[in-house]
Design a protein around this motif. Structure first.
Motif, PDB file in Angstrom:
ATOM      1  N   VAL A   6     -17.281  69.582  -3.963  1.00  0.00           N
ATOM      2  CA  VAL A   6     -18.820  69.695  -3.194  1.00  0.00           C
ATOM      3  C   VAL A   6     -18.571  68.342  -2.505  1.00  0.00           C
ATOM      4  CG1 VAL A   6     -21.035  69.510  -3.245  1.00  0.00           C
ATOM      5  CG2 VAL A   6     -20.004  71.180  -4.708  1.00  0.00           C
ATOM      6  N   GLU A   7     -18.225  67.198  -2.983  1.00  0.00           N
ATOM      7  CA  GLU A   7     -18.126  65.955  -2.032  1.00  0.00           C
ATOM      8  C   GLU A   7     -17.137  65.775  -0.971  1.00  0.00           C
ATOM      9  OE1 GLU A   7     -19.458  62.906  -0.202  1.00  0.00           O
ATOM     10  OE2 GLU A   7     -20.692  63.854  -2.045  1.00  0.00           O
ATOM     11  N   GLU A   8     -15.876  66.524  -1.359  1.00  0.00           N
ATOM     12  CA  GLU A   8     -14.917  66.490  -0.398  1.00  0.00           C
ATOM     13  C   GLU A   8     -15.172  67.473   0.786  1.00  0.00           C
ATOM     14  OE1 GLU A   8     -11.396  67.218  -2.813  1.00  0.00           O
ATOM     15  OE2 GLU A   8     -11.156  65.271  -3.398  1.00  0.00           O
ATOM     16  N   VAL A   9     -15.877  68.600   0.134  1.00  0.00           N
ATOM     17  CA  VAL A   9     -16.261  69.567   1.611  1.00  0.00           C
ATOM     18  C   VAL A   9     -17.187  68.865   2.227  1.00  0.00           C
ATOM     19  CG1 VAL A   9     -17.229  71.851   1.774  1.00  0.00           C
ATOM     20  CG2 VAL A   9     -15.231  71.629   0.303  1.00  0.00           C
TER      21      VAL A   9
ATOM     22  N   ARG B 291     -24.716  69.034   2.360  1.00  0.00           N
ATOM     23  CA  ARG B 291     -24.508  68.832   1.092  1.00  0.00           C
ATOM     24  C   ARG B 291     -24.825  70.375   0.404  1.00  0.00           C
ATOM     25  NH1 ARG B 291     -25.121  69.569  -4.122  1.00  0.00           N
ATOM     26  NH2 ARG B 291     -24.315  68.345  -5.921  1.00  0.00           N
ATOM     27  N   ASP B 292     -26.006  71.000   0.793  1.00  0.00           N
ATOM     28  CA  ASP B 292     -26.315  72.389   0.492  1.00  0.00           C
ATOM     29  C   ASP B 292     -25.311  73.204   0.846  1.00  0.00           C
ATOM     30  OD1 ASP B 292     -28.754  71.333  -1.127  1.00  0.00           O
ATOM     31  OD2 ASP B 292     -29.917  72.042   0.505  1.00  0.00           O
ATOM     32  N   ALA B 293     -24.838  73.200   1.933  1.00  0.00           N
ATOM     33  CA  ALA B 293     -23.851  74.231   2.872  1.00  0.00           C
ATOM     34  C   ALA B 293     -22.447  74.029   1.985  1.00  0.00           C
ATOM     35  CB  ALA B 293     -23.625  74.033   4.261  1.00  0.00           C
ATOM     36  N   SER B 294     -22.201  72.824   1.569  1.00  0.00           N
ATOM     37  CA  SER B 294     -20.781  72.464   0.815  1.00  0.00           C
ATOM     38  C   SER B 294     -21.039  73.040  -0.540  1.00  0.00           C
ATOM     39  CB  SER B 294     -20.595  70.847   0.864  1.00  0.00           C
ATOM     40  OG  SER B 294     -20.569  70.409   1.820  1.00  0.00           O
ATOM     41  N   LEU B 295     -22.067  73.021  -0.974  1.00  0.00           N
ATOM     42  CA  LEU B 295     -22.323  73.503  -2.478  1.00  0.00           C
ATOM     43  C   LEU B 295     -22.345  75.026  -2.383  1.00  0.00           C
ATOM     44  CD1 LEU B 295     -23.135  73.182  -5.250  1.00  0.00           C
ATOM     45  CD2 LEU B 295     -25.304  73.322  -4.764  1.00  0.00           C
ATOM     46  N   GLN B 296     -22.574  75.681  -1.480  1.00  0.00           N
ATOM     47  CA  GLN B 296     -22.748  77.045  -1.490  1.00  0.00           C
ATOM     48  C   GLN B 296     -21.127  77.601  -0.973  1.00  0.00           C
ATOM     49  OE1 GLN B 296     -25.694  78.017  -2.815  1.00  0.00           O
ATOM     50  NE2 GLN B 296     -25.121  79.698  -1.590  1.00  0.00           N
ATOM     51  N   PHE B 297     -20.531  76.951  -0.262  1.00  0.00           N
ATOM     52  CA  PHE B 297     -19.118  77.033   0.177  1.00  0.00           C
ATOM     53  C   PHE B 297     -18.169  76.984  -1.342  1.00  0.00           C
ATOM     54  CE2 PHE B 297     -14.963  75.734   1.708  1.00  0.00           C
ATOM     55  CZ  PHE B 297     -14.475  76.925   2.452  1.00  0.00           C
ATOM     56  N   VAL B 298     -18.426  75.885  -2.003  1.00  0.00           N
ATOM     57  CA  VAL B 298     -17.767  75.736  -3.191  1.00  0.00           C
ATOM     58  C   VAL B 298     -18.043  76.760  -4.389  1.00  0.00           C
ATOM     59  CG1 VAL B 298     -17.093  74.222  -5.149  1.00  0.00           C
ATOM     60  CG2 VAL B 298     -17.054  73.235  -2.960  1.00  0.00           C
TER      61      VAL B 298
END
Length: 89
Positions: A49-52, A21-28
């Motif tokens: 974030v959830e989809e990533v 989730r942290d990596a997804s948040l950073q990506f978004v």
């Protein structure tokens, strides 16, 4: 690439839900340019974030390798050594 997005594949123990989730948040955040979205964009941001994160879970579980799993502590020490060599600290 954003420095805060870490490699999550082939570690022992495997990546946790929080790490994904942290990596997804950073990506978004990187894609959107928002550190914190406005209320008008919050729902779209959270959905992204959830989809990533879901896509990351699928990717990580689908990948295969013959290499032995990496140790997080060893990789952290290598990163510290690279940083010290680069910045002289």
């Amino acid at each position: 690439m954003c420095r805060n997005i870490k490699t999550l594949f082939n570690f022992e123990p495997p990546a946790t839900e929080l790490e994904i989730r942290d990596a997804s948040l950073q990506f978004v955040r990187k894609l959107s340019g928002f550190n914190r979205p406005s209320q008008a964009n919050e729902a779209a941001f959270d959905k992204a974030v959830e989809e990533v994160a879901q896509a990351a879970r699928v990717l990580i579980s689908s990948l295969v390798t013959t290499a032995p799993p990496r140790d997080r502590e060893v990789e952290a020490e290598k990163a510290k050594a690279r940083s010290a060599a680069r910045f002289g600290t």
